[in-house]
Design a protein around this motif. Structure first.
Motif, PDB file in Angstrom:
ATOM      1  N   SER A  29       2.764  41.789  17.960  1.00  0.00           N
ATOM      2  CA  SER A  29       3.375  40.600  18.552  1.00  0.00           C
ATOM      3  C   SER A  29       4.652  40.183  17.827  1.00  0.00           C
ATOM      4  O   SER A  29       5.538  39.563  18.423  1.00  0.00           O
ATOM      5  N   PHE A  63       5.286  48.309  19.806  1.00  0.00           N
ATOM      6  CA  PHE A  63       5.814  48.571  21.140  1.00  0.00           C
ATOM      7  C   PHE A  63       7.130  49.360  21.111  1.00  0.00           C
ATOM      8  O   PHE A  63       7.665  49.694  22.164  1.00  0.00           O
ATOM      9  N   TYR A 123      -5.455  50.975  21.217  1.00  0.00           N
ATOM     10  CA  TYR A 123      -4.804  49.943  22.035  1.00  0.00           C
ATOM     11  C   TYR A 123      -5.802  49.306  23.005  1.00  0.00           C
ATOM     12  O   TYR A 123      -6.501  49.992  23.746  1.00  0.00           O
ATOM     13  N   ARG A 141       5.834  49.262  28.659  1.00  0.00           N
ATOM     14  CA  ARG A 141       5.240  49.871  27.463  1.00  0.00           C
ATOM     15  C   ARG A 141       3.731  49.638  27.463  1.00  0.00           C
ATOM     16  O   ARG A 141       2.951  50.542  27.150  1.00  0.00           O
ATOM     17  N   HIS A 142       3.318  48.427  27.815  1.00  0.00           N
ATOM     18  CA  HIS A 142       1.891  48.105  27.902  1.00  0.00           C
ATOM     19  C   HIS A 142       1.190  49.039  28.901  1.00  0.00           C
ATOM     20  O   HIS A 142       0.119  49.594  28.606  1.00  0.00           O
ATOM     21  N   GLU A 143       1.774  49.233  30.076  1.00  0.00           N
ATOM     22  CA  GLU A 143       1.166  50.092  31.090  1.00  0.00           C
ATOM     23  C   GLU A 143       1.096  51.542  30.615  1.00  0.00           C
ATOM     24  O   GLU A 143       0.130  52.252  30.916  1.00  0.00           O
ATOM     25  N   LYS A 167      -5.725  45.747  25.637  1.00  0.00           N
ATOM     26  CA  LYS A 167      -4.895  44.652  26.129  1.00  0.00           C
ATOM     27  C   LYS A 167      -5.279  43.335  25.463  1.00  0.00           C
ATOM     28  O   LYS A 167      -4.424  42.568  25.017  1.00  0.00           O
ATOM     29  N   PRO A 200      -1.847  37.623  21.726  1.00  0.00           N
ATOM     30  CA  PRO A 200      -2.874  38.251  22.569  1.00  0.00           C
ATOM     31  C   PRO A 200      -4.029  37.274  22.795  1.00  0.00           C
ATOM     32  O   PRO A 200      -4.186  36.299  22.046  1.00  0.00           O
ATOM     33  N   CYS A 245      -4.036  43.602  21.723  1.00  0.00           N
ATOM     34  CA  CYS A 245      -2.680  44.031  21.369  1.00  0.00           C
ATOM     35  C   CYS A 245      -1.565  43.440  22.221  1.00  0.00           C
ATOM     36  O   CYS A 245      -0.433  43.308  21.732  1.00  0.00           O
ATOM     37  N   TYR A 246      -1.847  43.132  23.491  1.00  0.00           N
ATOM     38  CA  TYR A 246      -0.754  42.703  24.368  1.00  0.00           C
ATOM     39  C   TYR A 246      -0.545  41.190  24.270  1.00  0.00           C
ATOM     40  O   TYR A 246      -1.434  40.403  24.628  1.00  0.00           O
ATOM     41  N   GLU A 249       2.193  36.245  31.738  1.00  0.00           N
ATOM     42  CA  GLU A 249       1.747  37.574  31.334  1.00  0.00           C
ATOM     43  C   GLU A 249       2.875  38.603  31.414  1.00  0.00           C
ATOM     44  O   GLU A 249       3.038  39.430  30.513  1.00  0.00           O
ATOM     45  N   TRP A 257       6.259  45.070  29.507  1.00  0.00           N
ATOM     46  CA  TRP A 257       5.164  45.334  30.441  1.00  0.00           C
ATOM     47  C   TRP A 257       5.036  46.837  30.710  1.00  0.00           C
ATOM     48  O   TRP A 257       3.916  47.365  30.772  1.00  0.00           O
TER      49      TRP A 257
END
Length: 304
Positions: free
Chosen positions: A113, A49, A290, A276-278, A292, A243, A295-296, A267, A274
């Protein structure tokens, strides 16, 4: 039929990755798949991330890599993390895993993570003040080292069930000794499926762990270890960043509930993580494999 064919193709490609690693074949071998294809089917973390600035440091050892993290806290301390170089698989790893009933994921790479947990601990440094802390299944120990460097925890134990990993943890502790101040930081070999030493029972205020809920066969041992280690008096808790990985996290939480422990799950626990995830989901930043689910990491807090 189409889904089955896709799954079979991915499985075949992953076997090719393992074959190449074991044989030491270069990616340019005409009989092997391209590196670009590897990025899309490998479950190994292709990147992270990018929450804590870091750069590679030359070690002069082809089997070892070193990363220097610059922690975003005054006065910007440096954290040195030594790990195995990303250039193959040692067959001895599998023999040790079989002997100790463990996995070797802590040696494979730094999982996304781990960095998120370390970053979260940086932002929540006050949580560890005057608290005795242990990191479970730590891999190379990034989060535990961060806690030792930037919080006022009197003691931080960084543990793993793999003796090879614990050797790296101790190496990393030694490499950062001058940065721990008054915090005592030590390594520990701790196997979740074996009875832990009685002298660490009921003694930790905070437990942290990242991506430790993937293997379902270790759920019961992990939950019992958490219950065994948490201090019975005061507000002790375990903080997991994991995850979902299919139904693995859900099954772990069932085990938590059945053991009599309580949990909450969040979450969106940090705006930067968040975003970075988006970015990855929307294609604004490149992370070829990637997903979700894989990886998230979700934030799970467990308490007595």
């Amino acid at each position: 039929m189409e889904a089955s064919a896709t799954t079979n193709k991915a499985s075949s490609l992953r076997w090719a990755l393992l074959r190449r690693a074991l044989l030491g074949r270069p990616a340019s071998d005409p009989d092997e798949r391209s590196k670009e294809g590897d990025k899309h089917i490998s479950r190994k973390a292709a990147r992270g991330f990018d929450l804590i600035p870091c750069q590679a440091i030359e070690t002069g050892n082809s089997r070892e890599a070193c990363l220097c993290y610059t922690l975003p806290t005054a006065p910007s301390p440096k954290l040195f993390l030594h790990q195995r170089a990303d250039n193959g698989v040692d067959l001895n790893d599998f023999e040790i895993c079989n002997r100790h009933d463990i996995d070797n994921t802590g040696l494979v790479c730094r999982w996304p993570s781990e960095e998120v947990l370390a970053y979260y601990c940086l932002l929540q440094a006050d949580m560890f003040r005057s608290k005795k802390v242990i990191e479970l299944g730590s891999g190379y120990g990034l989060a535990g080292l961060v806690i030792g460097m930037v919080t006022e925890a009197p003691e931080v134990v960084i543990s793993d069930g793999n003796p090879q990993v614990v050797d790296y943890i101790q190496h990393n502790i030694n490499a950062n000794l001058a940065a721990f101040g008054g915090t005592k930081v030590k390594s520990m070999l701790l196997h979740w499926n074996q009875e832990a030493a009685s002298d660490i029972s009921d003694s930790f205020d905070v437990i942290v762990a990242s991506d430790c809920t993937f293997f379902k066969e270790f759920h019961k041992g992990l939950v019992q270890t958490v219950k065994f280690l948490l201090r019975k008096e005061g507000r002790s808790e375990a903080i997991f960043l994991s995850p979902r990985r299919g139904d693995s996290l859900d099954k772990f939480l069932v085990e938590v509930k059945e053991s009599g422990l309580h949990y909450s799950i969040d979450e969106i626990y940090d705006s930067k993580v968040w975003r970075r995830h988006e970015d990855f989901i929307n294609g604004n930043d490149s992370w070829p494999n990637y997903e979700k689910d894989h990886c998230y990491p979700l934030l799970v807090r467990v308490h007595l």
